[in-house]
Write an enzyme that holds these catalytic residues in place. Structure first.
Site, PDB file in Angstrom:
ATOM      1  N   HIS A 118      -3.602  -5.877   0.876  1.00 58.23           N
ATOM      2  CA  HIS A 118      -3.052  -5.697   1.995  1.00 58.23           C
ATOM      3  C   HIS A 118      -3.001  -7.149   2.918  1.00 58.23           C
ATOM      4  CE1 HIS A 118      -2.290  -1.585   3.820  1.00 58.23           C
ATOM      5  NE2 HIS A 118      -3.126  -1.659   2.506  1.00 58.23           N
ATOM      6  N   GLU A 147      -1.200  -8.368   4.646  1.00 57.61           N
ATOM      7  CA  GLU A 147      -1.125  -8.372   6.019  1.00 57.61           C
ATOM      8  C   GLU A 147      -2.506  -8.669   7.243  1.00 57.61           C
ATOM      9  OE1 GLU A 147      -1.107  -5.016   6.002  1.00 57.61           O
ATOM     10  OE2 GLU A 147      -0.564  -6.245   4.888  1.00 57.61           O
ATOM     11  N   CYS A 152       0.801  -1.770  -0.116  1.00 53.93           N
ATOM     12  CA  CYS A 152      -0.051  -0.314   0.064  1.00 53.93           C
ATOM     13  C   CYS A 152       0.280   1.431   0.415  1.00 53.93           C
ATOM     14  CB  CYS A 152      -1.361  -0.198   1.158  1.00 53.93           C
ATOM     15  SG  CYS A 152      -2.503   1.092   1.186  1.00 53.93           S
TER      16      CYS A 152
END
EC number: 6.3.5.3
Length: 226
Positions: free
Chosen positions: A199, A201, A86
């Site tokens: 994302h 994660e 990002c």
């Protein structure tokens, strides 16, 4: 233990999630403040998401001028894996460590949603545990995530992830931000620097509605060990 540096800038806000995902993959994350540097002893570098310096001028533009980017550039030249997610991708693009640039989403709106990605390359440090053509589900959250490259056919081999439908269909119907070629993630020519807007994660455990992102970090740890 694979040591992974997670870079913190003013405005970084996805660092804790990134460290958690690295730990889940049996890596050893360590936060590094951008003014401190000291990346010599690390096996990999991650620039997490956030809003560095409030996204003034352009997202990632100020952070890309930090001296630690010169250290990261040296890591890249030595072949270390580097990931930017990002805002991290925006920083890598501003520093010209990956091809292309990021600009405002179509409609000029912040988008926060779940998307599907098609894996286009599995020969990078971050994608060895995926299958080529596999569809994974991860979230996005950005306002300046529209990827642009003037002649996208020139970087076809650099594309790692594309926005797609649940069946892997790549079309504008499933392109949330208007990125050229539905591109969601790219790698540098040497194959060790990846920037991606979604994302992983935030999709590293089934409790988060998807654990598809965990294999990205497992790929990294395995790659560094080998």
């Amino acid at each position: 233990m694979v040591r992974v540096a997670i870079i913190r800038f003013p405005g970084t806000n996805c660092d804790l999630e990134m460290a958690w995902a690295v730990k889940l993959a049996s890596g050893d994350p360590e936060f590094v403040w951008h003014e401190d540097g000291g990346l010599e002893s690390f096996d990999a570098v991650i620039i997490p998401g956030g809003f560095t310096y409030g996204d003034y001028i352009r997202a990632g533009a100020i952070a890309a001028l930090s001296p630690i980017l010169e250290e990261i550039r040296e890591c890249v030249e030595e072949g270390l894996p580097v990931l930017g997610v990002c805002n991290g991708m925006q920083i890598l693009a501003e520093a010209e460590l990956i091809p292309g640039t990021l600009t405002v989403n179509v409609g000029n709106r912040f988008i926060c949603d779940w998307v599907y990605l098609r894996v286009e390359r599995t020969d990078t440090p971050f994608t060895t545990k995926y299958e080529e053509g596999e569809v994974i589900r991860v979230p996005i959250a950005h306002a300046e995530g529209r990827y642009y490259y003037e002649n996208p056919e020139e970087i076809e081999d650099n594309v790692v992830f594309r926005f797609c439908g649940p069946d892997g269909d790549v079309s504008e119907e499933y392109n949330p931000n208007g990125s050229v070629g539905c591109i969601a993630g790219v790698v540098n020519d040497d194959g060790n620097v990846i920037g991606m807007m979604p994302h992983p994660e935030r999709a590293a455990h089934s409790l988060l509605n998807s654990d598809d992102g965990l294999r990205l970090f497992e790929s990294l740890v395995e790659w560094c060990r080998s």
